[in-house]
Design a protein around this motif. Sequence first.
Motif, PDB file in Angstrom:
ATOM      1  N   VAL A 100     -29.466  25.919   9.592  1.00 60.82           N
ATOM      2  CA  VAL A 100     -28.866  24.654  10.000  1.00 60.82           C
ATOM      3  C   VAL A 100     -28.468  24.643  11.475  1.00 60.82           C
ATOM      4  O   VAL A 100     -27.876  23.659  11.939  1.00 60.82           O
ATOM      5  N   ALA A 101     -28.821  25.686  12.216  1.00 61.49           N
ATOM      6  CA  ALA A 101     -28.371  25.810  13.608  1.00 61.49           C
ATOM      7  C   ALA A 101     -28.717  24.579  14.439  1.00 61.49           C
ATOM      8  O   ALA A 101     -27.925  24.148  15.293  1.00 61.49           O
ATOM      9  N   ASN A 102     -29.897  24.016  14.221  1.00 64.19           N
ATOM     10  CA  ASN A 102     -30.333  22.832  14.965  1.00 64.19           C
ATOM     11  C   ASN A 102     -30.575  21.640  14.052  1.00 64.19           C
ATOM     12  O   ASN A 102     -31.279  20.699  14.433  1.00 64.19           O
ATOM     13  N   LEU A 103     -29.988  21.703  12.864  1.00 65.35           N
ATOM     14  CA  LEU A 103     -30.153  20.633  11.876  1.00 65.35           C
ATOM     15  C   LEU A 103     -28.772  20.234  11.348  1.00 65.35           C
ATOM     16  O   LEU A 103     -28.417  20.526  10.207  1.00 65.35           O
ATOM     17  N   PRO A 104     -27.986  19.535  12.172  1.00 64.18           N
ATOM     18  CA  PRO A 104     -26.594  19.240  11.790  1.00 64.18           C
ATOM     19  C   PRO A 104     -26.457  18.307  10.594  1.00 64.18           C
ATOM     20  O   PRO A 104     -25.357  18.195  10.036  1.00 64.18           O
ATOM     21  N   HIS A 105     -27.557  17.671  10.180  1.00 64.52           N
ATOM     22  CA  HIS A 105     -27.473  16.774   9.022  1.00 64.52           C
ATOM     23  C   HIS A 105     -27.476  17.543   7.697  1.00 64.52           C
ATOM     24  O   HIS A 105     -27.222  16.955   6.645  1.00 64.52           O
ATOM     25  N   LEU A 106     -27.754  18.853   7.754  1.00 63.62           N
ATOM     26  CA  LEU A 106     -27.756  19.659   6.533  1.00 63.62           C
ATOM     27  C   LEU A 106     -26.417  20.367   6.361  1.00 63.62           C
ATOM     28  O   LEU A 106     -25.780  20.779   7.334  1.00 63.62           O
ATOM     29  N   ALA A 107     -26.007  20.540   5.107  1.00 62.38           N
ATOM     30  CA  ALA A 107     -24.777  21.277   4.823  1.00 62.38           C
ATOM     31  C   ALA A 107     -24.972  22.757   5.119  1.00 62.38           C
ATOM     32  O   ALA A 107     -26.035  23.328   4.859  1.00 62.38           O
ATOM     33  N   GLY A 108     -23.936  23.386   5.646  1.00 62.93           N
ATOM     34  CA  GLY A 108     -23.990  24.806   5.938  1.00 62.93           C
ATOM     35  C   GLY A 108     -23.566  25.642   4.746  1.00 62.93           C
ATOM     36  O   GLY A 108     -23.422  25.136   3.627  1.00 62.93           O
ATOM     37  N   PRO A 109     -23.331  26.931   4.959  1.00 64.17           N
ATOM     38  CA  PRO A 109     -22.946  27.829   3.862  1.00 64.17           C
ATOM     39  C   PRO A 109     -21.595  27.446   3.262  1.00 64.17           C
ATOM     40  O   PRO A 109     -20.770  26.788   3.908  1.00 64.17           O
ATOM     41  N   LEU A 110     -21.376  27.886   2.041  1.00 64.48           N
ATOM     42  CA  LEU A 110     -20.111  27.637   1.360  1.00 64.48           C
ATOM     43  C   LEU A 110     -18.979  28.421   2.031  1.00 64.48           C
ATOM     44  O   LEU A 110     -19.183  29.528   2.539  1.00 64.48           O
ATOM     45  N   ALA A 111     -17.782  27.837   1.991  1.00 64.73           N
ATOM     46  CA  ALA A 111     -16.632  28.459   2.647  1.00 64.73           C
ATOM     47  C   ALA A 111     -16.351  29.847   2.085  1.00 64.73           C
ATOM     48  O   ALA A 111     -16.035  30.787   2.839  1.00 64.73           O
ATOM     49  N   GLN A 112     -16.473  30.014   0.768  1.00 64.23           N
ATOM     50  CA  GLN A 112     -16.159  31.322   0.187  1.00 64.23           C
ATOM     51  C   GLN A 112     -17.196  32.378   0.583  1.00 64.23           C
ATOM     52  O   GLN A 112     -16.865  33.563   0.722  1.00 64.23           O
ATOM     53  N   ALA A 113     -18.439  31.961   0.793  1.00 63.65           N
ATOM     54  CA  ALA A 113     -19.462  32.899   1.249  1.00 63.65           C
ATOM     55  C   ALA A 113     -19.203  33.300   2.695  1.00 63.65           C
ATOM     56  O   ALA A 113     -19.343  34.476   3.063  1.00 63.65           O
ATOM     57  N   LEU A 114     -18.815  32.341   3.525  1.00 61.28           N
ATOM     58  CA  LEU A 114     -18.493  32.653   4.918  1.00 61.28           C
ATOM     59  C   LEU A 114     -17.304  33.600   5.003  1.00 61.28           C
ATOM     60  O   LEU A 114     -17.309  34.556   5.783  1.00 61.28           O
ATOM     61  N   ALA A 115     -16.293  33.361   4.177  1.00 61.61           N
ATOM     62  CA  ALA A 115     -15.110  34.225   4.200  1.00 61.61           C
ATOM     63  C   ALA A 115     -15.459  35.645   3.775  1.00 61.61           C
ATOM     64  O   ALA A 115     -14.964  36.623   4.358  1.00 61.61           O
ATOM     65  N   ARG A 116     -16.302  35.786   2.761  1.00 58.41           N
ATOM     66  CA  ARG A 116     -16.707  37.116   2.310  1.00 58.41           C
ATOM     67  C   ARG A 116     -17.514  37.818   3.393  1.00 58.41           C
ATOM     68  O   ARG A 116     -17.322  39.015   3.636  1.00 58.41           O
ATOM     69  N   CYS A 117     -18.402  37.093   4.063  1.00 54.39           N
ATOM     70  CA  CYS A 117     -19.204  37.717   5.119  1.00 54.39           C
ATOM     71  C   CYS A 117     -18.335  38.152   6.293  1.00 54.39           C
ATOM     72  O   CYS A 117     -18.573  39.202   6.886  1.00 54.39           O
ATOM     73  N   ARG A 118     -17.343  37.352   6.619  1.00 53.29           N
ATOM     74  CA  ARG A 118     -16.418  37.775   7.673  1.00 53.29           C
ATOM     75  C   ARG A 118     -15.709  39.061   7.263  1.00 53.29           C
ATOM     76  O   ARG A 118     -15.564  39.989   8.072  1.00 53.29           O
ATOM     77  N   GLU A 119     -15.270  39.118   6.012  1.00 57.33           N
ATOM     78  CA  GLU A 119     -14.598  40.318   5.514  1.00 57.33           C
ATOM     79  C   GLU A 119     -15.512  41.534   5.620  1.00 57.33           C
ATOM     80  O   GLU A 119     -15.094  42.615   6.082  1.00 57.33           O
ATOM     81  N   MET A 120     -16.773  41.378   5.217  1.00 61.26           N
ATOM     82  CA  MET A 120     -17.736  42.473   5.313  1.00 61.26           C
ATOM     83  C   MET A 120     -17.962  42.876   6.756  1.00 61.26           C
ATOM     84  O   MET A 120     -17.991  44.065   7.107  1.00 61.26           O
TER      85      MET A 120
END
Length: 213
Positions: free
Chosen positions: A148-168
């Motif tokens: 979605v980097a250049n496609l702002p009309h699409l939804a990005g990743p889920l918040a809980q997935a982003l939080a887990r990836c940050r934790e990792m």
Amino acid sequence: MDLFSLALGALLKAVGELTDDDLTRPSGCEGWLVRDLVCHFVIDAQDVLITLVTPTAGPVTHDAVTYWKVAHEPADDPLAALTVRLAAAYGEPWMLKHHVDDVGRAALRAAGMADPSLKVTTQDMVLCTSGYLGAYVWEWTLHHLDLVANLPHLAGPLAQALARCREMFEQIAGPFPAGWSDVDVLLVGTGRRAPTEPERAALGGTWIPFVLG
């Protein structure tokens, strides 16, 4: 394991909403169009299916975090050029989207039926199934950001997935400023976006991004 399915499900939904024009746009992966990235998802889903049916009796050697090889420079990937050629070989965009959905949904079903304690082997590593699928939360989520980097009309990743990836990621790279969003941590931390001057200062001056592959 639930987060694996949620992250992959969100990614497949976004792929399903791509237009033919979207597939020709640059992705967040340097040198790859969106169609190249989507073709990479086919390979990823196939890897999941193969690994889930490759059990082993050996001792566990890696987990969701140590599965990833860490460097500060991208490594040459012999499959990168092949992926681009494979993506171009799909005669019509719908064929590529159909293939991704087909193998992606199969990976979802296989993950749902998997025994989380079963030990599987891949790339000379042994992981519990739960650890292996946990590692792929990173793969789906980071590449969802790339999609979605250049496609702002699409939804990005889920918040809980982003939080887990940050934790990792912070287990590998150390803590980032608490006020940063999960997206900014992942984009800057992996070199997908250059830090601003204030961000660089907050990181302690010279900043070398981490590459996980």
